[in-house]
Design an enzyme around this catalytic site. Sequence first.
Site, PDB file in Angstrom:
ATOM      1  N   TYR A  24       0.760  -1.172  -0.141  1.00  0.00           N
ATOM      2  CA  TYR A  24      -0.032  -0.114  -0.026  1.00  0.00           C
ATOM      3  C   TYR A  24       0.830   1.354  -0.036  1.00  0.00           C
ATOM      4  CZ  TYR A  24      -3.678   3.320   1.231  1.00  0.00           C
ATOM      5  OH  TYR A  24      -4.612   4.402   1.451  1.00  0.00           O
ATOM      6  N   HIS A  28       1.262   4.281  -3.197  1.00  0.00           N
ATOM      7  CA  HIS A  28       1.107   5.594  -2.700  1.00  0.00           C
ATOM      8  C   HIS A  28       2.304   6.540  -2.929  1.00  0.00           C
ATOM      9  CE1 HIS A  28      -3.011   4.210  -1.246  1.00  0.00           C
ATOM     10  NE2 HIS A  28      -3.141   5.587  -1.448  1.00  0.00           N
ATOM     11  N   TYR A  47      -3.950  15.518   2.760  1.00  0.00           N
ATOM     12  CA  TYR A  47      -4.584  14.211   2.754  1.00  0.00           C
ATOM     13  C   TYR A  47      -3.558  13.416   3.407  1.00  0.00           C
ATOM     14  CZ  TYR A  47      -7.414  10.257   1.027  1.00  0.00           C
ATOM     15  OH  TYR A  47      -8.255   9.078   0.790  1.00  0.00           O
ATOM     16  N   TRP A  82      -7.779   3.907 -10.427  1.00  0.00           N
ATOM     17  CA  TRP A  82      -6.890   3.785  -8.997  1.00  0.00           C
ATOM     18  C   TRP A  82      -7.425   2.796  -8.028  1.00  0.00           C
ATOM     19  CZ3 TRP A  82      -2.216   4.881  -7.338  1.00  0.00           C
ATOM     20  CH2 TRP A  82      -1.900   5.095  -6.137  1.00  0.00           C
ATOM     21  N   TRP A  83      -8.965   2.910  -7.886  1.00  0.00           N
ATOM     22  CA  TRP A  83      -9.677   1.730  -7.072  1.00  0.00           C
ATOM     23  C   TRP A  83      -9.232   0.501  -7.503  1.00  0.00           C
ATOM     24  CZ3 TRP A  83     -14.955   4.646  -6.983  1.00  0.00           C
ATOM     25  CH2 TRP A  83     -14.919   5.860  -6.228  1.00  0.00           C
TER      26      TRP A  83
END
Length: 119
Positions: A24, A28, A47, A82-83
Amino acid sequence: MTHGQTLCTLAFRMQLFPGQAEEYQRRHAAIWPELRSALLDAGIVEYRIFHDDKDDALFAVLYCRQPDRLAELPSLPVMQQWWAYMADIMVTQPDLSPVQVGLRSMFVLSTGEGLSCAS
């Protein structure tokens, strides 16, 4: 964060599959420029996503200038891509968006810049 401008604050929880924290973080770290632009264009000014090693939970906090613009993000092709890219390492909805559970603010120490947003 930006001084002198009211910001909306959203916080939510997501869930990684066990053992996927490094992947993950790797994904990112190489966030696609088009996705970064889409998030910034939606008014997000900060964010942050935090990981709990104990249970692979993710806790996200974002600050935005225009909370109504956030509703446009799910319809963007780059967001849907992206999802799909992330779906193999985290819990998702049928449309592959991450399952997000809103978090209720319990305490704030602030200079007065931020507002809580309904989630």
